[in-house]
Design an enzyme around this catalytic site. Structure first.
Site, PDB file in Angstrom:
ATOM      1  N   GLU A  49       0.813  -1.224   0.000  1.00 57.20           N
ATOM      2  CA  GLU A  49       0.000   0.000   0.000  1.00 57.20           C
ATOM      3  C   GLU A  49       0.839   1.263   0.000  1.00 57.20           C
ATOM      4  OE1 GLU A  49      -0.561  -2.567   2.012  1.00 57.20           O
ATOM      5  OE2 GLU A  49      -2.656  -3.193   1.806  1.00 57.20           O
ATOM      6  N   PHE A 111     -11.673  -6.579  14.269  1.00 55.49           N
ATOM      7  CA  PHE A 111     -10.627  -7.127  13.407  1.00 55.49           C
ATOM      8  C   PHE A 111     -10.266  -6.124  12.315  1.00 55.49           C
ATOM      9  CE2 PHE A 111      -9.401  -9.643   9.600  1.00 55.49           C
ATOM     10  CZ  PHE A 111      -8.155 -10.051  10.083  1.00 55.49           C
ATOM     11  N   LYS A 161     -17.368  -0.306   6.100  1.00 57.32           N
ATOM     12  CA  LYS A 161     -17.850  -1.357   5.219  1.00 57.32           C
ATOM     13  C   LYS A 161     -19.363  -1.283   5.000  1.00 57.32           C
ATOM     14  CE  LYS A 161     -17.670  -6.256   4.415  1.00 57.32           C
ATOM     15  NZ  LYS A 161     -16.753  -7.354   4.239  1.00 57.32           N
ATOM     16  N   MET A 474      24.630   8.424   1.807  1.00 55.98           N
ATOM     17  CA  MET A 474      24.537   9.754   2.401  1.00 55.98           C
ATOM     18  C   MET A 474      24.820   9.703   3.901  1.00 55.98           C
ATOM     19  SD  MET A 474      24.270  12.863   1.891  1.00 55.98           S
ATOM     20  CE  MET A 474      23.391  13.485   0.457  1.00 55.98           C
TER      21      MET A 474
END
Ligand SMILES: Cc1ncc(C[n+]2csc(CCOP(=O)(O)OP(=O)(O)O)c2C)c(N)n1
Ligand SMILES: [Mg+2]
Lengths: 560, 161
Positions: A49, A111, A161, A474
């Protein structure tokens, strides 16, 4: 006819002009994914994601449109946090849609429940929890409006949902009317007039242009402004490309790894005209040493950016494009041979340029700067370039001379390793015909390397050029300079064989170990209509110069 | 400097969290915060008392203005305004001190809102000096508990914000 929340969401996106979204499914958003099968909207299935958000961000930066992503509740939502923070710091318009547990379960530790609004409040421009399907269409309208207007930024919409499953009549609002949100676009005339007078009087003016010039599509206006009055321009990392980097008035980037001439010009100018820039600490160095002799004009759409880090003489709140247009109008009436008026100042800058130009020496081992320079030459500066974070990012900023806005995609504010590759994916989706190259470090590329599967699945010809120094370069550079070369945990002793890795994902892998292989490798990669990883085995301990140590004024640069 | 800031905000969940986050995320301090509905139930009014130098206060008001759910922000500093705070004080009331407490309450135009054989609970409202003064006077009697509302403020004159 009633429609489900899922259908309403997708149709609303369509009405906002969205044709592509980036996402990853899960239980909470399964209803939206179901509706996607009947929607004209294209969905790009990423493999993490975080990459969905960066890809949407790369899509947005390169195209100027608002990027959209869709993820599930709980871990799907929490995986977006780095992407949101990255976009927030760089003011990139995104709408991030997260699934949420059903309204009745919210707050129950259900959940895959996460309080994603709470978690992301400090790194979003605004956020919504939609509690009723009747509010859904209006919320989406507002989300896009907020994301894309004023100082742009990411907006999160949390979708329970049951709201997605519920149905109602679909009416998409024509307009938004928000009492608390009215960004100022038009610059104040009086302030503009004052600024104009100061500009005419200045002997050593300097334009300091940032990402705001790009997000307001004001490059043309800025260029006209600079050219007409022969005012030199230095860019922030985020502003690169808003003024042609090869122009004789261009001083390149300023700040910690800015050019000598840019930092000297800031230190010696008598008028600094900041446009769409926010005086970040990486730009200013020690604040007292920043433009110590200058009056400062600051043009910015965000009032909170003004007088935040530095006192400003003439603040102008407004859209860079609008303000510059107005200033340009005033200027046109002013006749003057500006080039000769500026002669002394421009000569001085040229002298700084000649004293300490950006330089490196290409001997037996490939220099990373050389790779970037060759990529620039071979693509003629026409490619869309993304970067990771670290030395690779700074060398790209220094040696790829960006000439057009929206051609550099880089995480400036947050400095997110792992940004560049997914951002390149987003840009390639927005511009299928363009060459898109991620200039990467061997460390950063491994932070979202799983997206090789995404480019394979969608046949995206994204190119990755790894400046492989076997170090978290770096950080190693800082350890070298400021910690007695105590290289604590910065050596990447083990990395995959990037050529084989590319092949494992169905992409092409090329390796260059000698300087003479650099150009053929780039040319070959660009001729292959598939994803290619170029593994450039470069000098291990090359450092980025110039460098202003943290806390030092800009004029105290460490030079090679 | 101490500033009293009034803000009209949309009466929505999360607004308070956004404002609290705005302060805490920047290390700014809130001395008191008072929120309640206005005549329009969709809008709440907040009075925030905070401290900071000019630059900090400028940032605070700008950042407040930037929040999408905030409709208007006014900093009362340097203008004419009235501020009031209400306080409830539970004070030990022995037979020897009961009369004195009543007298003090009366002088401050307070009210006794609860009585027990051993205590009085007093309600007083007023500006900062008045509140401080009554607390100082009651301290020797033994204050058991103090609850303050935080300040509310309104501008002087006929205009609203
Ligand atoms: C997610 C994340 N973690 C840590 C850092 C700190 N950091 C900044 S640059 C850098 C080294 C990056 O190494 P590499 O990708 O190999 O690039 P190089 O500097 O070697 O070009 C690190 C660890 C960061 N910017 N982002
Ligand atoms: Mg490296």
């Amino acid at each position: 006819m009633k429609k489900t929340g899922g259908q309403i969401l997708l149709e609303s996106l369509g009405l906002e002009g969205v044709d592509t979204i980036f996402g990853f499914p899960g239980g909470a958003v399964i209803g939206i994914y179901d509706a996607l099968l009947n929607s004209p909207i294209r969905h790009i299935l990423v493999r993490h994601e975080q990459a969905a958000v960066h890809a949407a961000d790369g899509y947005a930066r390169s195209s100027g449109k608002t990027g959209v992503c869709l993820v599930t509740s709980g871990p799907g939502a929490t995986n977006t946090v780095t992407g949101l923070a990255t976009a927030y710091m760089d003011s990139i318009p995104l709408v991030v849609l997260t699934g949420q547990v059903s309204t009745g379960l919210i707050g129950n530790d259900a959940f895959q429940e996460a309080d994603i609004m709470g978690i992301t409040r400090p790194c979003t421009k605004h956020s919504y929890l939609v509690k009723d399907v009747k509010e859904l269409a209006g919320t989406i309208k507002e989300a896009f409006y907020i994301a894309g207007t004023g100082r742009p930024g990411p907006v999160l919409v949390d979708l329970p949902k049951d709201v997605i499953a519920d149905s109602t009549e679909f009416n998409y609002p024509e307009s938004v009317n928000m009492q608390g949100y009215n960004p100022t676009y038009r610059g104040h005339r009086g302030q503009i007039q004052k600024a104009f007078k100061l500009i005419l009087k200045a002997n050593r003016p300097l334009i300091y242009a940032g990402g705001g010039v790009i997000s307001s599509n004001a490059s043309e206006e800025l260029t006209t402004f600079a050219w007409t009055l022969a005012i030199p321009v230095t860019n922030t990392l985020m502003g690169l490309g808003c003024f042609p980097g090869v122009d004789e008035l261009s001083l390149g980037m300023l700040g910690m790894h800015g050019t000598y001439r840019a930092n000297m010009a800031v230190t010696n100018c008598d008028l600094l005209i900041a446009v769409g820039a926010r005086f970040d600490d990486r730009v200013t160095g020690k604040i007292d040493g920043f433009a110590p002799n200058a009056k400062i004009i600051h043009i910015d759409i965000d009032p909170t950016s003004i007088s935040k880090n530095i006192r400003v003489d003439i603040p102008i709140v407004g859209d860079a494009k609008d303000v510059l247009k107005k200033i340009n109008k005033l200027i046109l009436e002013e006749k003057g041979d500006w080039r000769s008026i500026r002669r002394e100042w421009l000569d001085q800058i040229l002298q700084w340029k000649n004293t300490y130009p950006l330089a490196y020496e290409q001997k037996d081992v490939i220099k990373p700067q050389y790779v970037v320079e060759k990529i620039y030459e071979i693509t003629k500066g026409e490619a869309i370039i993304s970067t990771e974070v670290g030395q690779n990012q700074m060398w790209t900023a220094q040696y790829y001379h960006f000439t057009k806005p929206r051609t550099l995609l880089t995480s400036g504010g947050l400095g997110t390793m792992g940004y560049g590759f997914p951002a390149a994916i987003g840009a390639q989706i927005a511009f299928p015909e363009k060459t898109v190259i991620d200039i990467a470090g061997d460390g950063s590329i491994q932070m979202n390397i799983q997206e090789l599967a995404t480019v394979a699945q969608y046949n995206l010809p994204v190119k990755i050029a790894i400046l492989n120094n076997r170090y978290l370069g770096m950080v190693r550079q800082w350890q070298g300079l400021f910690h007695n070369k105590r290289y604590s945990h910065t050596s990447l002793e083990v990395s995959p064989d990037f050529v084989k890795l590319a092949e494992a994902y169905g992409a092409v892998g090329l390796r260059a170990t000698k300087p003479e292989e650099v150009v053929p490798t780039i040319e070959k990669a660009l001729s292959i209509p598939k994803a290619v990883i170029m593994d450039f085995v470069v000098e291990q301990e090359e450092d980025v110069y110039p460098m202003v140590p943290v806390g030092a004024p800009l004029k105290e640069m460490l030079l090679v | 400097m101490r500033h009293t800031i009034s803000a009209l905000v949309l009466n929505q969940p999360g607004v308070l969290a956004r404002i609290a986050g705005l302060f805490s995320g920047r290390g700014f301090n809130i001395e008191s915060l008072c929120v309640a509905e206005t005549l329009d139930p969709s809008v709440s009014r907040m009075t925030i008392v905070t401290r900071g130098n000019d630059q900090v206060i400028e940032q605070i008001t700008k950042q407040l203005n930037k929040l999408v759910d905030i409709i208007k922000v006014v900093d009362f500093f340097g203008s004419e305004y009235v501020d009031r705070e209400m306080i409830l004080i539970k004070v030990t009331a022995e037979s020897s001190s009961r009369a004195e407490i009543l007298r003090i309450t009366d002088i401050f135009r307070g009210k006794i809102v609860d009585v027990t054989p051993k205590s009085y609970t007093i309600e007083v409202s007023g500006d900062e000096n008045k509140i401080r003064a009554i607390i100082d006077l009651l301290k020797p009697m033994g204050i058991k508990e103090v609850v303050r509302t935080g300040k509310v403020a309104i501008s002087r004159g006929s205009k609203g914000i």
